[in-house]
Design an enzyme around this catalytic site. Structure first.
Site, mmCIF file in Angstrom:
data_model
loop_
_atom_site.group_PDB
_atom_site.id
_atom_site.type_symbol
_atom_site.label_atom_id
_atom_site.label_comp_id
_atom_site.label_asym_id
_atom_site.label_seq_id
_atom_site.Cartn_x
_atom_site.Cartn_y
_atom_site.Cartn_z
ATOM 1 N N ASP A 106 0.835 -1.194 0.000
ATOM 2 C CA ASP A 106 0.000 0.000 0.000
ATOM 3 C C ASP A 106 0.875 1.252 0.000
ATOM 4 O OD1 ASP A 106 -2.118 -1.745 0.183
ATOM 5 O OD2 ASP A 106 -2.343 -1.496 2.355
ATOM 6 N N ILE A 107 0.304 2.360 -0.416
ATOM 7 C CA ILE A 107 1.064 3.605 -0.517
ATOM 8 C C ILE A 107 1.639 4.027 0.836
ATOM 9 C CG2 ILE A 107 -0.962 5.088 -0.204
ATOM 10 C CD1 ILE A 107 0.352 6.987 -2.313
#
Length: 248
Positions: A106-107
């Site tokens: 995930d970012i």
């Protein structure tokens, strides 16, 4: 490895330029093969014996590349993105144009990410049937139930009803007053063998907790190099590559 390859295909794969730009460069005499100007981009070159120069710089052929990246937060695990910097943007030394991240973080998740163009290896590392361990270090906010380890071992039923494969939960440290005053914070290690969307975060959400920080520390036998800082990378060693391929 294929011994012969069209000149334009060779240069495109090495990320030198687009096919049309390469054709234009050849017309202008900017490409040399074995010291001689070559204007035919459809000619085949011997990858083992012939030398190719583009604008005076030698271009060496590499069939596969393997990089260990310490993915930082704020960067997306994608080959291209219009809004954010991608993990491929961080690999400045890459030669291949077809590199991709093996799996996604995930970012706001950081840690180990394998970057390669070896599709077969990537498929086998990501297949749940191969039982390749992915280990994460996390900070958890909220009260973990006493049965958390047992629930992970059996598989967690996510809030949408999805059942995960059995996983391993290790409690590293618990203390009050963590990231925010009055909130219980627990440091844990989680090992999973699959990669459902936001899986680790959703597993803890199903237990009434929240992941405040998440970092992947290993994938199969590949361990995140402690000498790397977020955003840094290095090529895999031969031993590391062999170790990953043994998973196949």
């Amino acid at each position: 490895m294929e011994k012969k390859l069209r000149l334009d295909k060779f240069l495109v794969e090495m990320g030198v330029d687009t096919r049309s730009q390469i054709k234009e460069a050849a017309k202008k005499g900017r490409i040399r093969v074995n010291g001689t100007v070559e204007k035919r981009t459809d000619r085949k070159i011997d990858l083992e014996t012939e030398q190719v120069f583009y604008d005076g710089k030698q271009v060496s052929y590499v069939e596969t590349e393997y990089y260990m990246l310490y993915k930082p937060q704020g960067v997306v695990s994608a080959t291209e993105d219009k809004l954010h910097r991608t993990v491929l943007d961080l690999i400045e030394e890459k030669q291949r144009k077809d590199l991709f991240p093996v799996g996604r973080l995930d970012i706001d998740t950081e840690g180990l990410l394998l970057i390669t163009n070896d599709g077969e290896l990537a498929h086998r590392l990501l297949s749940p049937k191969r039982h390749v361990n992915k280990r994460y270090y996390a900070w958890i906010e909220g009260d973990l139930p006493d049965t958390a380890r047992e629930q992970f071992e059996k598989g967690i039923v996510l809030n949408d009803g999805t059942m995960t494969m059995p996983a391993k939960l290790e409690i590293a440290l618990s203390k009050a007053d963590g990231l925010q005053e009055g909130i219980m914070q627990t440091q844990v290690f989680v090992t999973v063998q699959e990669g459902k969307f936001h899986q680790v975060k959703r597993m803890f959400e199903a237990l009434g907790c929240r992941v405040a920080y998440l970092k992947r520390v290993s994938m199969g036998p590949l361990l995140l190099d402690e000498g790397l800082c977020p955003g840094e990378y290095r090529r895999l060693t031969e031993d590391e590559i062999l170790g990953l391929k043994r998973q196949m």
